[in-house]
Design an enzyme around this catalytic site. Structure first.
Site, PDB file in Angstrom:
ATOM      1  N   GLU A  95      -9.772   2.933  -5.477  1.00  0.00           N
ATOM      2  CA  GLU A  95      -9.442   4.333  -5.200  1.00  0.00           C
ATOM      3  C   GLU A  95      -8.343   4.911  -6.095  1.00  0.00           C
ATOM      4  O   GLU A  95      -7.451   5.608  -5.610  1.00  0.00           O
ATOM      5  CB  GLU A  95      -9.065   4.493  -3.722  1.00  0.00           C
TER       6      GLU A  95
ATOM      7  N   HIS B  43      -2.747   3.216  -4.536  1.00  0.00           N
ATOM      8  CA  HIS B  43      -2.170   2.720  -3.274  1.00  0.00           C
ATOM      9  C   HIS B  43      -0.743   2.210  -3.513  1.00  0.00           C
ATOM     10  O   HIS B  43      -0.353   1.151  -3.015  1.00  0.00           O
ATOM     11  CB  HIS B  43      -3.061   1.618  -2.682  1.00  0.00           C
TER      12      HIS B  43
ATOM     13  N   PHE C 237     -13.445  -4.167  10.596  1.00  0.00           N
ATOM     14  CA  PHE C 237     -13.313  -4.317  12.051  1.00  0.00           C
ATOM     15  C   PHE C 237     -12.328  -3.316  12.667  1.00  0.00           C
ATOM     16  O   PHE C 237     -12.101  -3.331  13.875  1.00  0.00           O
ATOM     17  CB  PHE C 237     -12.907  -5.751  12.411  1.00  0.00           C
TER      18      PHE C 237
ATOM     19  N   ASP D 250       0.863  -1.181   0.000  1.00  0.00           N
ATOM     20  CA  ASP D 250       0.000   0.000   0.000  1.00  0.00           C
ATOM     21  C   ASP D 250       0.898   1.227   0.000  1.00  0.00           C
ATOM     22  O   ASP D 250       2.127   1.108  -0.085  1.00  0.00           O
ATOM     23  CB  ASP D 250      -0.948  -0.007   1.220  1.00  0.00           C
TER      24      ASP D 250
END
Ligand code: ACM
Length: 554
Positions: free
Chosen positions: A352, A285, A444, A191
């Site tokens: 993205e 990313h 999460f 990333d």
């Protein structure tokens, strides 16, 4: 003496009839033989396994008994008269894939799986029949369990780019998934904030790309950060001189896995019947890659740095140039990745990507022209299709985030739906497999309580919402619903810096997720789940796992 033994057995059976069966995920069928005496595991109990493909399950059970109860059993091929745990595989016991039957009597335990996977899942249920306290008589209640999974894809993700977690912890994480009968581990290896996998042909990916010089302090935009230094901004976004200032913690953070370490983790996961899906992000990313190889960016003359800030500005981070040089580079990277990972699936990201970079790049515009592409969304589709063709040529399938639908879906791609369910629904309607991970419930890293004691991503995904999530959207008809392969929880680690915090964010939401994915839909029952969770928490105490203790308050 006889009287004493009799009294002892009566006491045990009394104790055991009170020993509840609290398995997570809830099995399809349980017959609690409450009146029968328990099976007692002692140092003379033997594990019987004649089929060599089931040895990893026998070893797993034995390691568990040794670790938590200091008991190492003999593994044998020959069935003794009594006091054994026998593992068998027989395809005829169920019409379902990876099903199992587990039968305990006071004499022995028999586990029959339709496959080696089913046997392993039975062992996980068996483990949950054991006492949650060490150093006591190991009694197992008499029971008949008949069980099988609901979904074929039961996934959990871990981001090791935003914060790096070492091999020892990744192995523990795999054990957590195994205990919950999960079968896919999505390893987010690259990333903007760090490249975490050694690629021998491109050493700078880890020499440079695995390290950043600081992280923002606190929740985005960061404590004390009046201004964020944007890495490299598109021309259309105006930056004032003050914006060039950044205040990070200044602490160098990083790390990566060598290929040898990755093999070690793969071997560990294989013995737990977990497939590891590696993710190599593209075309966005990719700041860590660009810091190492700026020539692959749309602004090769600007200085790229491994990103130090996250949050809203991610969407403006640069993307890879759409050029033949980039495609060749990515093919070489993926070749090493595919040589390492036996997974038939490779995740290539796709999320993205700010199209503005391609808009202002002559090289990308030329690529569009040469291939008759009218929009940058079509270029994104071209990018993914081209990589898919390469991955398919090696006999593997790509998975991508739902943005790979933009400009047209690559012919064989699996879609991971994170921006709600829309992407998964669209993929299923196009007869493509889909994995549901809508961020509102399945991320999460979000808070699980309105107020958390420590930093968490500023969204709210409480346990009950996770538990009530249904992966098959009502919008789909029965035929389309078959393309919903399963669901996944994601754990992004911008605000998760330690293994204990990973555990806290994971537990008990992983328990809820496992029940969604494994148990029959009509067996889902939140109050009953909460009751079983209390025993599970005791097991976590035994295992030294941090979980959110606030669930114990109600
Ligand atoms: C994602 O959360 N950008 C997949």
């Amino acid at each position: 003496m006889k009287k004493i033994i009799f009294l002892f057995l009566v006491l045990i059976s009394f104790k055991v009839s009170a020993q509840e069966i609290n398995i997570i995920p809830q099995p399809a069928y349980i017959d609690k033989k409450q009146t029968q005496k328990p099976f007692i595991i002692d140092s003379k109990t033997q594990i019987v396994v004649a089929d060599s493909t089931l040895i990893p399950s026998a070893d797993f059970l034995n390691d568990y008994l040794q670790k938590y109860y200091k008991l190492k059993l003999t593994i044998t091929k020959v069935t003794p008269g009594r006091n054994f745990i026998k593992l068998i595989s027989n395809t005829r016991i169920s019409e379902f894939n990876d099903a199992y039957n587990l039968i305990t009597t006071d004499q022995n335990t028999t586990i029959i799986g339709t496959s080696k996977f089913g046997v392993f899942y039975a062992v996980q249920s068996f483990i949950q029949l054991l006492p949650t306290v060490a150093n006591q008589l190991i009694t197992v209640p008499s029971v008949v369990i008949v069980d099988h999974p609901r979904f074929d894809y039961r996934g959990m993700h871990l981001d090791v780019s935003r914060h790096f977690f070492d091999v020892a912890f990744v192995k523990q994480y795999i054990d957590y998934l195994a205990l919950h009968k999960m079968n896919y581990f999505h390893w987010h290896l690259t990333d903007d904030h760090g490249w975490r996998i050694e690629i021998k042909k491109y050493p700078k990916l880890t020499e440079i790309g695995a390290w950043r010089n600081g992280s923002i302090i606190g929740l985005w935009p960061g404590k004390g950060n009046k201004n964020i230094r944007y890495q490299v901004m598109p021309n259309e976004i105006k930056i004032t001189p003050n914006d060039a200032v950044i205040k990070t913690d200044g602490i160098r953070h990083g790390g990566f896995y060598t290929q040898e370490q990755i093999k070690e983790v793969l071997d560990y996961a294989a013995k737990r019947y977990i497939t590891i899906i590696p993710e190599i992000e593209m075309p966005a990313h990719s700041m860590a890659l660009l810091a190492a190889y700026p020539e692959l960016g749309t602004e090769p003359n600007k200085k790229y740095t491994v990103a130090e800030t996250w949050g809203m500005m991610n969407k403006y981070n640069n993307v890879l140039q759409a050029s033949d040089t980039t495609f060749k580079f990515l093919e070489n990277v993926l070749t090493e990745v595919m040589d390492l990972f036996p997974s038939p699936y490779i995740h290539i990201g796709g999320d993205e990507a700010a199209k503005v970079w391609w808009k202002q790049s002559a090289v990308s515009q030329q690529m569009m022209k040469a291939n008759g592409l009218k929009t940058e969304s079509e270029l994104q589709s071209y990018f993914i299709r081209r990589m898919e063709k390469f991955v398919n040529s090696k006999g593997k399938t790509i998975i991508g985030w739902n943005e790979i639908l933009q400009g047209g879906l690559a012919p064989n791609a699996v879609v991971m739906s994170w921006q709600g369910e829309k992407g998964g629904i669209e993929a299923a309607r196009q007869n493509h497999k889909a994995i549901m991970t809508p961020e509102n419930t399945m991320y999460f890293n979000h808070r699980q309580f309105v107020k958390e004691d420590s930093l968490a991503a500023n969204k709210f995904s409480p346990l009950i919402d996770v538990y009530n999530y249904e992966p098959i959207p009502t919008e789909l008809n029965a035929e389309q619903a078959k393309y919903i392969w399963g669901a996944q929880g994601c754990l992004w680690t911008e605000y998760i810096t330690t293994p204990a915090k990973v555990q806290y964010q994971l537990f008990p939401r992983l328990d809820a997720l496992s029940e969604i994915l494994w148990s029959p839909k009509d067996k889902r029952n939140y109050p009953d789940f909460q009751k079983r969770l209390k025993t599970q928490f005791k097991r976590y105490d035994l295992m030294g796992i941090t979980y959110s203790k606030r669930y114990l308050e109600n």
